[in-house]
Motif scaffolding. Structure first.
Motif, PDB file in Angstrom:
ATOM      1  N   GLU A  34       0.822  -1.213   0.000  1.00  0.00           N
ATOM      2  CA  GLU A  34       0.000   0.000   0.000  1.00  0.00           C
ATOM      3  C   GLU A  34       0.858   1.266   0.000  1.00  0.00           C
ATOM      4  O   GLU A  34       0.521   2.251  -0.671  1.00  0.00           O
ATOM      5  CB  GLU A  34      -0.934  -0.010   1.197  1.00  0.00           C
ATOM      6  N   PHE A  35       1.972   1.254   0.727  1.00  0.00           N
ATOM      7  CA  PHE A  35       2.840   2.434   0.745  1.00  0.00           C
ATOM      8  C   PHE A  35       3.489   2.635  -0.620  1.00  0.00           C
ATOM      9  O   PHE A  35       3.639   3.777  -1.082  1.00  0.00           O
ATOM     10  CB  PHE A  35       3.914   2.290   1.818  1.00  0.00           C
ATOM     11  N   PHE A  36       3.872   1.549  -1.273  1.00  0.00           N
ATOM     12  CA  PHE A  36       4.472   1.654  -2.606  1.00  0.00           C
ATOM     13  C   PHE A  36       3.474   2.235  -3.603  1.00  0.00           C
ATOM     14  O   PHE A  36       3.819   3.117  -4.397  1.00  0.00           O
ATOM     15  CB  PHE A  36       4.938   0.272  -3.067  1.00  0.00           C
ATOM     16  N   VAL A  37       2.243   1.764  -3.570  1.00  0.00           N
ATOM     17  CA  VAL A  37       1.222   2.277  -4.487  1.00  0.00           C
ATOM     18  C   VAL A  37       0.889   3.732  -4.149  1.00  0.00           C
ATOM     19  O   VAL A  37       0.697   4.561  -5.049  1.00  0.00           O
ATOM     20  CB  VAL A  37      -0.036   1.394  -4.438  1.00  0.00           C
ATOM     21  N   PHE A  38       0.821   4.059  -2.863  1.00  0.00           N
ATOM     22  CA  PHE A  38       0.589   5.449  -2.458  1.00  0.00           C
ATOM     23  C   PHE A  38       1.682   6.359  -2.999  1.00  0.00           C
ATOM     24  O   PHE A  38       1.402   7.447  -3.537  1.00  0.00           O
ATOM     25  CB  PHE A  38       0.541   5.545  -0.932  1.00  0.00           C
ATOM     26  N   THR A  39       2.921   5.942  -2.871  1.00  0.00           N
ATOM     27  CA  THR A  39       4.034   6.737  -3.387  1.00  0.00           C
ATOM     28  C   THR A  39       3.922   6.916  -4.895  1.00  0.00           C
ATOM     29  O   THR A  39       4.150   8.011  -5.431  1.00  0.00           O
ATOM     30  CB  THR A  39       5.374   6.070  -3.040  1.00  0.00           C
ATOM     31  N   ALA A  67      12.576   4.262   0.101  1.00  0.00           N
ATOM     32  CA  ALA A  67      12.024   3.494   1.222  1.00  0.00           C
ATOM     33  C   ALA A  67      10.934   2.542   0.749  1.00  0.00           C
ATOM     34  O   ALA A  67      10.906   1.364   1.130  1.00  0.00           O
ATOM     35  CB  ALA A  67      11.483   4.447   2.289  1.00  0.00           C
ATOM     36  N   GLY A  68      10.004   3.055  -0.084  1.00  0.00           N
ATOM     37  CA  GLY A  68       8.916   2.215  -0.562  1.00  0.00           C
ATOM     38  C   GLY A  68       9.381   1.099  -1.464  1.00  0.00           C
ATOM     39  O   GLY A  68       8.889  -0.037  -1.371  1.00  0.00           O
ATOM     40  N   ILE A  73       4.769  -8.025 -10.389  1.00  0.00           N
ATOM     41  CA  ILE A  73       5.261  -7.425  -9.144  1.00  0.00           C
ATOM     42  C   ILE A  73       6.783  -7.291  -9.173  1.00  0.00           C
ATOM     43  O   ILE A  73       7.343  -6.374  -8.558  1.00  0.00           O
ATOM     44  CB  ILE A  73       4.788  -8.217  -7.908  1.00  0.00           C
ATOM     45  N   ILE A  74       7.465  -8.185  -9.877  1.00  0.00           N
ATOM     46  CA  ILE A  74       8.919  -8.032 -10.017  1.00  0.00           C
ATOM     47  C   ILE A  74       9.237  -6.806 -10.860  1.00  0.00           C
ATOM     48  O   ILE A  74      10.134  -6.017 -10.537  1.00  0.00           O
ATOM     49  CB  ILE A  74       9.531  -9.302 -10.633  1.00  0.00           C
ATOM     50  N   VAL A  75       8.490  -6.620 -11.945  1.00  0.00           N
ATOM     51  CA  VAL A  75       8.692  -5.434 -12.796  1.00  0.00           C
ATOM     52  C   VAL A  75       8.377  -4.158 -12.018  1.00  0.00           C
ATOM     53  O   VAL A  75       9.041  -3.131 -12.192  1.00  0.00           O
ATOM     54  CB  VAL A  75       7.819  -5.539 -14.061  1.00  0.00           C
ATOM     55  N   SER A  76       7.380  -4.215 -11.141  1.00  0.00           N
ATOM     56  CA  SER A  76       7.031  -3.022 -10.364  1.00  0.00           C
ATOM     57  C   SER A  76       8.185  -2.593  -9.461  1.00  0.00           C
ATOM     58  O   SER A  76       8.402  -1.391  -9.254  1.00  0.00           O
ATOM     59  CB  SER A  76       5.769  -3.278  -9.534  1.00  0.00           C
ATOM     60  N   VAL A  77       8.929  -3.557  -8.920  1.00  0.00           N
ATOM     61  CA  VAL A  77      10.095  -3.220  -8.094  1.00  0.00           C
ATOM     62  C   VAL A  77      11.153  -2.515  -8.930  1.00  0.00           C
ATOM     63  O   VAL A  77      11.760  -1.521  -8.499  1.00  0.00           O
ATOM     64  CB  VAL A  77      10.671  -4.493  -7.443  1.00  0.00           C
ATOM     65  N   ILE A  78      11.377  -3.001 -10.152  1.00  0.00           N
ATOM     66  CA  ILE A  78      12.352  -2.368 -11.048  1.00  0.00           C
ATOM     67  C   ILE A  78      11.939  -0.930 -11.348  1.00  0.00           C
ATOM     68  O   ILE A  78      12.759   0.001 -11.290  1.00  0.00           O
ATOM     69  CB  ILE A  78      12.486  -3.178 -12.343  1.00  0.00           C
ATOM     70  N   PHE A  79      10.652  -0.737 -11.647  1.00  0.00           N
ATOM     71  CA  PHE A  79      10.173   0.624 -11.907  1.00  0.00           C
ATOM     72  C   PHE A  79      10.280   1.495 -10.660  1.00  0.00           C
ATOM     73  O   PHE A  79      10.495   2.715 -10.758  1.00  0.00           O
ATOM     74  CB  PHE A  79       8.731   0.590 -12.402  1.00  0.00           C
TER      75      PHE A  79
END
Length: 242
Positions: free
Chosen positions: A82-87, A132-133, A176-182
């Motif tokens: 949720e914090f990652f999506v909020f950011t 951080a996110g 979700i792996i690609v989201s971490v890269i982005f």
């Protein structure tokens, strides 16, 4: 009020456009990471484990016929997701707002020292949010892959001990792996933007203005009489003419 689209030819404006696009890619791939694991435990019966955003595995179930059991007792992935999506969402909105301000308020931005300072402070804060996110979400993705793996799910499915089970369909984790890269790419973009925004503040401009007179004074001394040694007095030898 005249629009100045030439800002997108400058690094500060171009980076804001990239931030807008990459933020969308980051939170969109994080939200679209739903998947499922299917386990075959008899010739005609299967058990299915499903998970999706916000990846609250404590409330995700392994469906076995008409009954179900919890996929995991842990709930530590949900806050990081949720914090990652909020950011990502707020970064998208901020980058769009700054881009519009650069276009429509270019003269005010360059003449009013408050605008660059506010821009700099927000950029620094969201740079910290991204690192951080992204770091927390990277650990969350690792936990998702571990908790939803076939070996871990089978341990919570007692029937597999007597009936024997096999994996019919494995979960997918590409999104979700690609989201971490982005996420880390967004951190890099926002960190780079700090320098270009800082150059618009009065702190950088006053420092540059102080250095220029010093450099001019140094160059103006070149060729001055003081740069050459004083002429030596000529001494006359005894008995010489003149």
């Amino acid at each position: 009020m005249t629009a100045y689209f030439g800002i997108f030819k400058e690094p500060r404006g171009l980076i804001r456009l990239l931030q807008f696009l990459f933020a969308i890619f980051a939170f969109a791939t994080a939200c679209n990471g739903s998947s499922s694991l299917v386990i075959q435990y008899s010739s005609t019966k299967t058990a299915q484990a499903d998970w999706s955003y916000p990846y609250n595995l404590q409330n995700s179930d392994i469906t076995i016929g008409n009954s179900s059991i919890n996929l995991s007792a842990s709930n530590d992935i949900k806050p990081s997701a949720e914090f990652f999506v909020f950011t990502g969402v707020t970064a998208m909105l901020l980058s769009l707002a700054f881009a519009v301000m650069y276009v429509l308020m270019d003269r005010q931005y360059r003449n009013d020292e408050r605008f660059p300072i506010i821009d700099l402070v927000i950029t620094v804060i969201w740079t910290i949010f991204w690192i951080a996110g992204s770091s927390a979400w990277a650990q969350g993705v690792t936990n998702i892959r571990s908790l939803t793996s076939y070996d871990n799910v089978v341990q919570q499915f007692p029937a597999c001990g007597s009936l024997g089970c096999s994996q019919s369909q494995s979960g997918t984790y590409a999104n979700i792996i690609v989201s971490v890269i982005f996420g880390f790419l967004n951190f890099f973009l926002w960190a780079c933007c700090i320098w270009f925004v800082y150059k618009e503040t009065r702190f950088f401009k006053s420092r540059t203005a102080q250095q220029q007179p010093q450099q001019q004074n140094n160059f103006s001394n070149i060729g001055a009489p003081s740069m050459y040694p004083p002429p030596t007095a000529q001494t006359q030898m005894p008995g010489s003419m003149g």
